[in-house]
Design a protein around this motif. Structure first.
Motif, short mmCIF file in Angstrom:
data_model
loop_
_atom_site.label_atom_id
_atom_site.label_comp_id
_atom_site.label_asym_id
_atom_site.label_seq_id
_atom_site.Cartn_x
_atom_site.Cartn_y
_atom_site.Cartn_z
N PHE A 117 0.82 -1.22 0.00
CA PHE A 117 0.00 0.00 0.00
C PHE A 117 0.86 1.26 0.00
O PHE A 117 1.79 1.40 0.78
CB PHE A 117 -0.91 0.04 1.22
CG PHE A 117 -1.75 1.29 1.29
CD1 PHE A 117 -2.87 1.43 0.47
CD2 PHE A 117 -1.40 2.34 2.13
CE1 PHE A 117 -3.63 2.59 0.50
CE2 PHE A 117 -2.15 3.51 2.17
CZ PHE A 117 -3.27 3.63 1.35
N ARG A 118 0.51 2.19 -0.87
CA ARG A 118 1.14 3.51 -0.90
C ARG A 118 0.01 4.52 -0.96
O ARG A 118 -0.88 4.41 -1.80
CB ARG A 118 2.03 3.65 -2.14
CG ARG A 118 2.85 4.91 -2.16
CD ARG A 118 4.22 4.70 -1.55
NE ARG A 118 4.92 5.94 -1.31
CZ ARG A 118 6.14 6.00 -0.80
NH1 ARG A 118 6.77 4.91 -0.44
NH2 ARG A 118 6.71 7.17 -0.60
N PHE A 119 0.02 5.50 -0.07
CA PHE A 119 -1.09 6.44 0.00
C PHE A 119 -0.91 7.52 -1.07
O PHE A 119 -0.11 8.43 -0.94
CB PHE A 119 -1.11 7.08 1.39
CG PHE A 119 -2.40 7.81 1.70
CD1 PHE A 119 -3.46 7.86 0.80
CD2 PHE A 119 -2.58 8.43 2.93
CE1 PHE A 119 -4.64 8.53 1.10
CE2 PHE A 119 -3.75 9.10 3.24
CZ PHE A 119 -4.77 9.15 2.32
N SER A 120 -1.69 7.38 -2.14
CA SER A 120 -1.64 8.39 -3.19
C SER A 120 -3.05 8.88 -3.49
O SER A 120 -4.03 8.19 -3.24
CB SER A 120 -1.01 7.81 -4.46
OG SER A 120 -1.80 6.76 -4.97
N TYR A 121 -3.10 10.09 -4.04
CA TYR A 121 -4.37 10.73 -4.36
C TYR A 121 -4.24 11.29 -5.77
O TYR A 121 -3.44 12.20 -6.00
CB TYR A 121 -4.62 11.85 -3.34
CG TYR A 121 -5.78 12.77 -3.63
CD1 TYR A 121 -7.06 12.27 -3.90
CD2 TYR A 121 -5.60 14.15 -3.61
CE1 TYR A 121 -8.11 13.14 -4.15
CE2 TYR A 121 -6.65 15.02 -3.85
CZ TYR A 121 -7.90 14.51 -4.13
OH TYR A 121 -8.94 15.36 -4.37
N TYR A 122 -4.97 10.72 -6.67
CA TYR A 122 -4.82 11.05 -8.10
C TYR A 122 -3.34 10.96 -8.51
O TYR A 122 -2.85 11.79 -9.27
CB TYR A 122 -5.37 12.44 -8.41
CG TYR A 122 -6.88 12.46 -8.48
CD1 TYR A 122 -7.56 11.91 -9.57
CD2 TYR A 122 -7.62 13.01 -7.45
CE1 TYR A 122 -8.94 11.92 -9.63
CE2 TYR A 122 -9.01 13.02 -7.50
CZ TYR A 122 -9.67 12.47 -8.59
OH TYR A 122 -11.03 12.48 -8.64
N GLY A 123 -2.65 10.00 -7.97
CA GLY A 123 -1.26 9.79 -8.32
C GLY A 123 -0.26 10.58 -7.50
O GLY A 123 0.94 10.36 -7.57
N TYR A 124 -0.74 11.55 -6.70
CA TYR A 124 0.17 12.34 -5.87
C TYR A 124 0.47 11.58 -4.59
O TYR A 124 -0.45 11.12 -3.91
CB TYR A 124 -0.44 13.70 -5.50
CG TYR A 124 -0.91 14.51 -6.67
CD1 TYR A 124 -0.23 14.47 -7.89
CD2 TYR A 124 -2.01 15.34 -6.56
CE1 TYR A 124 -0.67 15.22 -8.96
CE2 TYR A 124 -2.45 16.10 -7.63
CZ TYR A 124 -1.78 16.04 -8.82
OH TYR A 124 -2.20 16.78 -9.88
N MET A 141 0.84 11.21 -1.06
CA MET A 141 0.37 12.01 0.07
C MET A 141 1.43 12.22 1.15
O MET A 141 1.32 13.11 1.98
CB MET A 141 -0.85 11.34 0.70
CG MET A 141 -2.07 11.32 -0.19
SD MET A 141 -2.85 12.95 -0.29
CE MET A 141 -3.81 12.95 1.23
N ASP A 183 2.58 18.73 1.01
CA ASP A 183 1.90 19.37 2.14
C ASP A 183 0.58 20.01 1.76
O ASP A 183 -0.32 20.09 2.58
CB ASP A 183 2.81 20.44 2.75
CG ASP A 183 4.06 19.84 3.31
OD1 ASP A 183 3.94 18.96 4.17
OD2 ASP A 183 5.14 20.21 2.85
N SER A 184 0.48 20.51 0.53
CA SER A 184 -0.71 21.27 0.16
C SER A 184 -1.96 20.43 0.43
O SER A 184 -2.94 20.91 1.00
CB SER A 184 -0.65 21.66 -1.31
OG SER A 184 0.52 22.37 -1.56
N TYR A 185 -1.94 19.21 -0.03
CA TYR A 185 -3.05 18.31 0.25
C TYR A 185 -2.59 17.08 1.02
O TYR A 185 -3.40 16.30 1.48
CB TYR A 185 -3.72 17.88 -1.06
CG TYR A 185 -4.34 19.05 -1.77
CD1 TYR A 185 -5.58 19.54 -1.36
CD2 TYR A 185 -3.67 19.70 -2.78
CE1 TYR A 185 -6.13 20.65 -1.97
CE2 TYR A 185 -4.20 20.81 -3.40
CZ TYR A 185 -5.44 21.28 -3.00
OH TYR A 185 -5.98 22.39 -3.60
N GLY A 186 -1.29 16.91 1.11
CA GLY A 186 -0.74 15.70 1.71
C GLY A 186 -0.45 15.84 3.19
O GLY A 186 -0.94 16.75 3.86
N LEU A 187 0.36 14.93 3.69
CA LEU A 187 0.52 14.77 5.12
C LEU A 187 1.97 14.89 5.59
O LEU A 187 2.29 14.53 6.72
CB LEU A 187 -0.02 13.38 5.52
CG LEU A 187 -1.48 13.12 5.14
CD1 LEU A 187 -1.83 11.64 5.33
CD2 LEU A 187 -2.42 13.99 5.99
#
Lengths: 410, 564
Positions: B420-427, B429, B433-437
């Motif tokens: 598992f890798r936490f990505s959001y639309y390929g970014y 996370m 920082d803008s939307y990530g953690l």
């Protein structure tokens, strides 16, 4: 009393010794990162031939307070008209550096050491009361030093809210789902026991520090999850949202200190086009400050009827700007700047310090904060020491040898 | 000849820098020649420190070099023959994950992984802003990891006539990115810029912008800090109230003659004068910031009137600067200091001097190959010792510290175990920082946050929790779909403590071995507590898979999973 009162995981009963003002003061740090130009609001240097003041600007005096007024900054006027009697302007504050990162570290910690904790972290960590998020950073710089477990960030897009309720996982490209609330509670309790055991078994100092920090942070995180639905940590990072959450977090007893940031549309770092940049930014900053004070005035306090009676607002930028315009109509970095404090415990409706003909900060007598050619510089560290004193903290413990300025305390 | 470079560079605060080892290294290295004190050997200085067990050392090495914990097979290998650790070190140093670990470790030094730059993807007609920013920030770090993974001499980092680029950078900038390739490839700028390794990349100078009044001094300071471990900014400026900063000629005179100014500016300003070819008049202009400007190389004449020079040696071009850096003993010493601190997990101290000198010699004698430097440090008894309470660093060396996992390791060790890798639309996370953690998880954003958290914070605990839940959920889902990750290969999702307790206990023991690299007793408290939790989770909704998922996520959230 706050929303939760003494029964909440964040509430606290006030003993007699805790009823001293300093112990119960909360702090909101408002950071204008990038370097503001004090001559656009705070520094009335109209008679200083070495300072390029703005055309059409004028000195305004309201009671004991003087500031720079301009038709392009109506919100500055509105702010001082409404709240000037609570404001203390500090002029000629020395930040002995001219690089942004160094200056902001100096402004918030008094040193360039990368292990020093900043004022809000120190105040939050040295409170006699407990808070779930002792220092909540909504935006802007933070230097927790070794006090990381006392400092939390919300994330610029409200990520904290998603972490608390688990909705952050809905963003995952790989479809995943969090456990049920009941299962999560069970797991949290299990981890609580496990963390406690780890802390109890730690032997080496590094392990002890880690375990204690883990335990404290785990407790905080678990308690925070109980706030879902009570306080909204999401909503994005607009200045208005930051103000709302900063005040709410203090009002419900979650935080003692919060840091918010107003960076303006193009930042404050006006190496070119100084007038337009600074004017717009100051006007919007002061519009936000009006909202902030209004919200403090109308929010329930923890130990007083309204939050404004127990909350100090510290408005700062990490540096000043050169007194004269450069070839691009901009102003470059300058080591003397201004700050503004609002709230209880300070001598308000007052301007302290000033600038000499070189646009260096005037020296002051720390006991009175009045000008004194044989006095000391008003500096980031002396102001920081004074803020710690205001919070009933002996600054000597953290900044030995640094003078504070009791003359600005009321 | 041995240079006492700290005195040359910063004059007045030589003591400060001496404490950061440069001076001491120079002194100790020269001592023998001058008939002074001789260098103590590592063995002579070794205190009576308890060494890590074979598996403990294996875990430390695996995390430091790959970003995840050892496999069960590796653990069994070391349990059978601890001497095999040297073989595994070589494997780790050549593993697919090694480059990413190097980039991650040095990202806290280069500070180039920003979320935003003045120029956006849109300015180049590209649509993926996050990927563009990530690519820009990665360029200098890719150069470094390419040098490391290909055993190139470390001087290439400031002397190379090449860069590293991916398709995004190739589309934006003038590069000879190889046709038909994809991903990060060795490339060359085609705008005739001088060779300079990282110092000739757009990325580094986008990170460290300058303006006419700063006159590249901030950039010179970044060079000194990144490649020479000399931090001009560590000294608060003593403002002389008699100097009129409003008078340009008085300022110019002060920078050259005032004692408080000269200490830094005498060496900083000549360094800065080398950098005008990368000066941008307009931060927001795609055209201005994308290329090198040879016609601006002499702008120092206009703005500071300080000719280029490298700590007293006159020069003219960027190549003169990079030649100066590459030939400076401080450049080598800084590389040693940085690597030593990365692997030891603590700042270097006075009592480390002899060890660092030996590592430096290993580095030099092997042609400045960083992997050889790492080998030397990884075999240091201090690296292989059990942590202890800090001792007086003036007299006794401290062993490596227990380290808390970085944000990158938080993600990589879970990915290795579960896929598992936490990505959001390929970014990713965990890298934004803008939307990530990233900073919420204790990471560095390169601007507001320039050092990683050393101890847990509440938001880090929350990130770890959600990441653990997601990884556990994903792993179990994969297993149920017939694609079990290695961590769940022994679990059939039908056994319970009631139906086959021995098998169940074995499964839990295997989980501990896989996740923590630790064997637990069948009747030990860990197994007992895990079974109890598992049964309680089963009671909630009666699903065996949910119970395993819950147990797995709790193990991923364990304090032991956050340190090594």
């Amino acid at each position: 009393m706050g929303l939760f009162g003494a029964a909440s995981p964040f509430g606290f009963a006030l003993g007699d010794t805790d009823r001293r003002l300093g112990n119960n003061l909360n702090f909101i740090f408002v950071v204008a990162y990038g370097g503001w130009d004090p001559t656009r609001v705070f520094a009335t240097e109209f008679d200083n031939p070495n300072v390029d003041m703005e055309r059409d600007a004028e000195g305004v005096t309201l009671s004991n307070l003087s500031y720079v007024g301009h038709e392009n900054r109506p919100n500055v006027d509105k702010f001082f008209e409404s709240y000037g009697d609570r404001a203390l302007i500090l002029n000629g504050v020395l930040v002995p550096a001219i690089a942004h990162l160094n200056c902001i570290r100096l402004m918030l910690t008094g040193t360039t050491s990368n292990t020093a904790s900043d004022w809000p972290a120190l105040i939050a960590a040295n409170s006699p009361n407990s808070f779930a998020l002792p220092h909540l950073v909504l935006d802007g710089p933070s230097f927790p030093g070794n006090l990381g477990s006392y400092v939390s960030r919300t994330g610029s897009s409200g990520q904290l809210e998603g972490l608390l309720d688990g909705s952050i996982l809905e963003l995952s490209d790989q479809i995943v789902s969090p456990p049920s609330r009941r299962a999560e509670d069970l797991m949290d309790r299990y981890l609580e026991r496990r963390v406690s055991a780890v802390a109890g078994n730690a032997v080496v100092q590094r392990e002890i520090d880690f375990a204690q920090s883990f335990a404290a942070s785990h407790t905080t995180a678990s308690a925070l999850k109980g706030l879902v639905g009570v306080s909204d940590f999401g909503g994005g990072g607009t200045f208005a949202n930051q103000i709302r959450l900063a005040v709410d977090s203090i009002s419900i007893g979650v935080s003692r200190c919060t840091t918010i940031s107003y960076t303006g549309n193009d930042g404050w770092d006006s190496h070119s086009g100084n007038n337009a940049t600074q004017s717009r930014n100051f006007d919007e900053l002061f519009a936000g400050l009006q909202q902030l004070v209004h919200r403090l005035d109308t929010s329930v306090g923890i130990s007083t009827p309204y939050l404004s009676e127990e909350t100090v607002v510290v408005v700062l930028s990490e540096m000043g700007r050169t007194p004269q315009l450069n070839d691009s109509d901009g102003k470059d970095h300058w080591p003397y700047t201004s700050m503004m404090l609002l709230g209880p415990g300070i001598t308000s409706n007052r301007v302290v310090g000033g600038f000499n003909s070189y646009y260096y900060g005037d020296l002051i007598d720390p006991s009175t904060a009045e000008p004194d050619p044989n006095g000391i510089s008003l500096s980031a560290s002396t102001v920081g020491a004074t803020l710690l004193n205001l919070a009933d903290i002996d600054h000597e413990e953290f900044m030995p040898g640094v003078a504070s300025v009791p003359g600005i305390l009321g | 000849m041995c240079r006492l470079f700290t005195v040359d560079r910063l004059g007045g605060y030589a003591v400060v820098v001496a404490l950061s080892f440069g001076l001491l290294l120079s002194l100790t290295a020269c001592g023998g020649d001058d008939g002074g004190s001789t260098v103590d050997t590592v063995d002579e200085l070794s205190p009576e420190l308890a060494q890590l067990s074979g598996v403990e050392l294996l875990t430390r090495l695996s995390m430091d070099l790959r970003g995840y914990r050892p496999t069960v097979a590796e653990i069994e290998l070391i349990e059978a023959d601890p001497g095999e650790i040297e073989v595994l070190i070589e494997q780790f140093l050549h593993s697919d994950s090694f480059g990413a670990q190097i980039r991650s470790a040095y990202s806290n030094i280069y500070l180039t992984r920003l979320d935003y730059y003045y120029i956006s993807a849109e300015d180049y007609g590209l649509y993926d802003e996050a990927l563009f920013a990530a690519s820009v920030g990665e360029e200098p770090l890719r150069i470094l990891s390419h040098i490391v993974e290909n055993d190139l001499p470390y001087t290439e980092v400031v002397r190379g006539d090449w860069t590293m680029a991916n398709e995004i950078l190739a589309e934006a900038w003038e590069l000879d990115y190889p046709e038909g390739e994809s991903g990060w490839q060795q490339s060359t700028y085609t705008d005739s810029r001088p060779a300079g390794g990282v110092l000739s990349t757009n990325s580094f100078w986008w990170r460290y912008m300058s303006n006419t009044s700063n006159a590249n001094r901030g950039r010179a300071s970044a060079i000194a800090k990144t490649f020479l471990c000399v931090d001009y900014l560590s000294k608060p400026i003593e403002f002389d109230r008699t100097v009129n900063l409003l008078d340009a000629s008085a300022v110019s005179d002060a920078l050259k003659n005032n004692e408080g100014c000269v200490a830094c500016h005498a060496t900083l300003d000549p360094l800065a004068s080398f950098l005008w070819g990368f000066y941008y008049y307009d931060y927001d202009s795609r055209e201005d910031v994308s290329i090198y400007h040879p016609e601006r190389e002499k702008l120092w004449e206009e703005y500071t009137d300080v000719p280029p020079g490298y700590f007293g040696e006159p020069g003219y071009t960027l190549e003169d600067l990079t030649r100066g850096i590459a030939g400076d003993s401080g450049f080598i010493e800084c590389a040693v200091e940085q690597a030593f601190e990365i692997f030891m997990g603590r700042p270097s101290e006075l009592s480390d001097t002899a060890r660092m000198t030996e590592h430096r010699e290993a580095f030099i004698s092997n042609g400045l190959v960083l992997r050889d430097l790492y080998r030397s440090i990884l075999s240091d008894p201090l690296y292989r010792s059990q942590p202890i309470d800090p001792v007086d660093s003036l007299t006794e060396p401290n062993p490596a510290q227990m380290k808390m996992i970085s944000t990158d390791q938080m993600a990589s060790q879970l990915e290795e175990l579960t896929g598992f890798r936490f990505s959001y639309y390929g970014y990713d996370m965990m890298t934004t920082d803008s939307y990530g953690l990233r900073t919420l998880a204790g990471g560095v954003d390169g601007s507001y946050v320039t050092a990683p958290a050393q101890n847990p914070t509440s938001t880090m605990i929350l990130v770890q929790e959600r990441l653990a839940q997601a990884a556990a959920n994903y792993a179990v889902s994969q297993a149920l779909a017939g694609y079990p990750p290695a961590i769940l290969e022994n679990i059939g999702f039908f056994e319970t403590p009631t139906t086959d307790r021995d098998l169940f206990v074995e499964q839990i023991q295997m989980l501990h071995l896989t996740i923590f690299g630790e064997r637990v007793d069948a009747d030990g408290p860990e197994v007992e507590a895990n079974i109890e939790l598992w049964e309680q989770l089963l009671e909630i909704d009666g699903e065996i898979s949910t119970a395993w998922e819950g147990l797995l996520s709790v193990l991923f959230r364990d304090p032991d999973f956050m340190v090594y």
